[in-house]
Design a protein around this motif. Structure first.
Motif, PDB file in Angstrom:
ATOM      1  N   GLY A   1     -29.247 -28.711  32.394  1.00  0.00           N
ATOM      2  CA  GLY A   1     -29.571 -28.039  33.658  1.00  0.00           C
ATOM      3  C   GLY A   1     -28.940 -28.784  34.821  1.00  0.00           C
ATOM      4  N   SER A   2     -28.997 -28.171  35.982  1.00  0.00           N
ATOM      5  CA  SER A   2     -28.404 -28.814  37.147  1.00  0.00           C
ATOM      6  C   SER A   2     -29.320 -29.924  37.655  1.00  0.00           C
ATOM      7  CB  SER A   2     -28.196 -27.776  38.244  1.00  0.00           C
ATOM      8  OG  SER A   2     -28.109 -28.419  39.498  1.00  0.00           O
ATOM      9  N   PHE A   3     -28.749 -31.101  37.839  1.00  0.00           N
ATOM     10  CA  PHE A   3     -29.559 -32.219  38.328  1.00  0.00           C
ATOM     11  C   PHE A   3     -30.010 -31.955  39.765  1.00  0.00           C
ATOM     12  CE2 PHE A   3     -30.379 -36.353  40.210  1.00  0.00           C
ATOM     13  CZ  PHE A   3     -31.241 -36.885  39.258  1.00  0.00           C
ATOM     14  N   ALA A   4     -29.115 -31.409  40.581  1.00  0.00           N
ATOM     15  CA  ALA A   4     -29.465 -31.119  41.983  1.00  0.00           C
ATOM     16  C   ALA A   4     -30.648 -30.165  42.045  1.00  0.00           C
ATOM     17  CB  ALA A   4     -28.259 -30.531  42.700  1.00  0.00           C
ATOM     18  N   ALA A   5     -30.619 -29.122  41.207  1.00  0.00           N
ATOM     19  CA  ALA A   5     -31.713 -28.143  41.216  1.00  0.00           C
ATOM     20  C   ALA A   5     -33.025 -28.816  40.813  1.00  0.00           C
ATOM     21  CB  ALA A   5     -31.391 -26.987  40.275  1.00  0.00           C
ATOM     22  N   TRP A   6     -32.947 -29.695  39.830  1.00  0.00           N
ATOM     23  CA  TRP A   6     -34.151 -30.405  39.360  1.00  0.00           C
ATOM     24  C   TRP A   6     -34.717 -31.258  40.497  1.00  0.00           C
ATOM     25  CZ3 TRP A   6     -35.096 -35.744  38.203  1.00  0.00           C
ATOM     26  CH2 TRP A   6     -36.256 -35.983  37.488  1.00  0.00           C
ATOM     27  N   LEU A   7     -33.838 -31.989  41.158  1.00  0.00           N
ATOM     28  CA  LEU A   7     -34.283 -32.902  42.214  1.00  0.00           C
ATOM     29  C   LEU A   7     -34.860 -32.127  43.410  1.00  0.00           C
ATOM     30  CD1 LEU A   7     -34.299 -35.961  42.677  1.00  0.00           C
ATOM     31  CD2 LEU A   7     -32.095 -35.741  43.809  1.00  0.00           C
ATOM     32  N   PHE A   8     -34.206 -31.044  43.779  1.00  0.00           N
ATOM     33  CA  PHE A   8     -34.687 -30.275  44.935  1.00  0.00           C
ATOM     34  C   PHE A   8     -35.940 -29.463  44.602  1.00  0.00           C
ATOM     35  CE2 PHE A   8     -30.705 -31.482  46.793  1.00  0.00           C
ATOM     36  CZ  PHE A   8     -31.050 -31.659  48.117  1.00  0.00           C
TER      37      PHE A   8
ATOM     38  N   GLY B   1     -27.492 -28.430  51.118  1.00  0.00           N
ATOM     39  CA  GLY B   1     -26.102 -28.281  50.668  1.00  0.00           C
ATOM     40  C   GLY B   1     -25.992 -27.807  49.230  1.00  0.00           C
ATOM     41  N   LEU B   2     -26.931 -26.981  48.792  1.00  0.00           N
ATOM     42  CA  LEU B   2     -26.924 -26.549  47.390  1.00  0.00           C
ATOM     43  C   LEU B   2     -26.030 -25.328  47.179  1.00  0.00           C
ATOM     44  CD1 LEU B   2     -30.697 -26.839  46.326  1.00  0.00           C
ATOM     45  CD2 LEU B   2     -28.839 -28.434  45.906  1.00  0.00           C
TER      46      LEU B   2
ATOM     47  N   GLU C   1     -21.323 -35.718  35.993  1.00  0.00           N
ATOM     48  CA  GLU C   1     -21.597 -37.142  36.173  1.00  0.00           C
ATOM     49  C   GLU C   1     -23.072 -37.371  36.452  1.00  0.00           C
ATOM     50  OE1 GLU C   1     -19.063 -38.602  39.252  1.00  0.00           O
ATOM     51  OE2 GLU C   1     -17.271 -38.132  38.103  1.00  0.00           O
ATOM     52  N   ASP C   2     -23.684 -36.469  37.219  1.00  0.00           N
ATOM     53  CA  ASP C   2     -25.114 -36.593  37.499  1.00  0.00           C
ATOM     54  C   ASP C   2     -25.907 -36.600  36.207  1.00  0.00           C
ATOM     55  OD1 ASP C   2     -24.675 -36.638  40.168  1.00  0.00           O
ATOM     56  OD2 ASP C   2     -25.150 -34.522  40.499  1.00  0.00           O
TER      57      ASP C   2
END
Lengths: 188, 298
Positions: A78-85, A151-152, A16-17
């Motif tokens: 790619g992972s959105f969380a990884a990109w943002l962090f 929380g990754l 969804e991200d």
């Protein structure tokens, strides 16, 4: 031995991200949704890096402004969380360079909010744990921040740190084992 | 509260770390920032719309993909090399009409033996040998960090099994996990999961025997694992006393399942010890296969 291993399927929120990131160009509510999912985690992560509320608020704003500005650079596979962090991590490094030019990142230590510390200090175990964290080197502290404050998942941490997921996972469990060992030694 | 899923981490340490790291911002900060950023996002959309007179997406890549798929389908269906290719990629075992199998004469070279011995020693040195749960996790992590791909594993207790041991071969990119049955001493390798990346290798075991994937055509049954095509075989090559060749035997109730999941290949085998006969059948083996998952957490 239950639940040692967990499936690493892309969970619903991850895909969804990626979908949300794709429509940020045309739908402002998509960005609002991304913000609501990640703002607290980003805040916690940067707060634990910089150690003061004002700095953490400033950095959180900058991270999301960067993300909005450069959303075209995000690749949906790619992972959105990884990109943002990764943005958050880079911004934190810049913050230290500009605001604390004489303090090297290698020397920084985990920063604990005094209010939180006061609550935590009631428990002797927590106090000892904080001291142990403060004695860890920067890489270990960063691993704990990314895992607990941000929380990754191991996969996302690996992407942020540019390492393999397996080496991250191994390092994490070794670190926990090390903390456990230090705590046990101090009990003796 | 973050769902940590770290059940094997000491609960006090886990809770302590969460208490320390899960700080809260001022109550009005995040909502306030959210409103400002949403306005910024709206402004950006306006700017982007001015810049883009043409739609962002193009149909050219889709057209190219559809054309490519059509060419591949036609090649596979109507040409002899295509049919051979399809046969190769659809089979996980290597079918043979032979009912006998020569005893392997090849043995490991000194270099290979030394390499595997060093690897095994490093594994034993790196992982605790006393606590089974920790050893399982540690050994799989150790293999992953050396071999460079995600190792898939099972939760053995779900099936009345226990983790016994593992080995891996960095050069050939193969990982073997072995499990035994609770309550049956000496069954440490009753269940064997082998895995790797790409196509099935001709030799999977690290101990010198080869070509066990070559099985009689009529023994291969097509089944499904999580909806994916898989191949199931009952029987195994057996060396009768005084014989110089293996003979295919279905009297020894060994079972093997092979399938692909993404770029991983898997082989799940059950040994043929007599005491296991009543304990497991094809459906049980498929259930284990369907539970195999990456060791990484979400």
């Amino acid at each position: 031995m239950e639940n040692i291993f967990k499936a690493a399927r892309l969970n619903a929120s991850t895909s969804e991200d990626a979908d949300l990131a794709k429509v940020v160009h045309s739908d402002e509510s998509a960005f609002a949704e991304i913000y609501s999912r990640y703002s607290l985690r980003i805040y916690r992560y940067v707060y634990n890096r910089v150690g003061d509320m004002a700095g953490a608020e400033d950095l959180t704003s900058q991270v999301f402004l960067d993300a909005l500005e450069h959303i075209d650079n995000y690749r949906p596979n790619g992972s959105f969380a990884a990109w943002l962090f990764t943005i958050a991590r880079r911004r934190s490094v810049d913050y230290f360079r500009h605001s604390h030019p004489n303090q090297s990142l290698e020397d920084d230590q985990v920063s604990i909010n005094p209010d939180v510390l006061e609550q935590i200090i009631k428990k002797e175990e927590r106090t000892r744990l904080i001291k142990i964290i403060q004695s860890l080197d920067n890489d270990d502290q960063e691993l704990l921040r990314l895992r607990y404050a941000a929380g990754l998942s191991f996969l996302d941490i690996a992407a942020v740190l540019n390492r393999t997921p397996a080496s991250v996972k191994m390092a994490f469990y070794r670190l926990i084992e090390k903390i456990k060992q230090i705590m046990e030694d101090s009990n003796d | 509260m973050i769902d940590r899923k770290d059940n094997h981490i000491d609960a006090d340490i886990n809770q302590g770390l969460e208490d320390i790291y899960l700080v809260s911002p001022r109550p009005d900060f995040l909502p306030g920032l959210g409103s400002i950023l949403t306005l910024k996002a709206k402004e950006k959309i306006g700017e982007d719309n001015k810049k883009n007179f043409f739609p962002r997406t193009s149909r050219k890549p889709l057209f190219a993909l559809v054309s490519f798929v059509l060419v591949v389908i036609l090649f596979t269906l109507f040409t002899s090399p295509g049919q051979t290719f399809a046969q190769q990629i659809l089979h996980f075992f290597y079918p043979t009409n032979d009912q006998t199998h020569p005893v392997a004469t090849a043995s490991l070279s000194n270099d290979e033996s030394t390499r595997l011995a060093i690897q095994a020693a490093k594994l034993a040195e790196s992982c605790p040998q006393n606590e089974l749960e920790e050893r399982y996790l540690c050994e799989v992590s150790f293999a992953e960090s050396n071999i460079g791909f995600s190792v898939f594993a099972i939760q053995p207790e779900e099936f009345g099994l226990f983790f016994s041991s593992m080995d891996f071969d960095v050069d050939r990119k193969i990982v073997n996990l072995y499990y035994g049955y609770h309550g049956y001493e000496g069954t440490d390798r009753s269940i064997w999961i082998a895995q790797g990346i790409g196509e099935f290798p001709t030799r999977i075991s690290a101990i010198g025997e080869d070509d066990w994937g070559r099985v009689p055509t009529q023994s291969i049954e097509t089944v499904a694992v999580n909806g994916q095509t898989a191949e199931f075989v009952v029987g195994q090559w057996a060396l009768a006393s005084g014989e110089t060749q293996y003979t295919w035997s279905t009297q020894i109730p060994g079972m093997t399942l092979r399938w692909h999941d993404g770029d991983h290949w898997f082989q799940l085998s059950k040994g043929g010890q007599p005491e296991m006969v009543t304990n497991m059948n094809k459906e049980d083996l498929i259930r284990i296969a369907e539970s195999i998952h990456p060791s990484f957490e979400d």
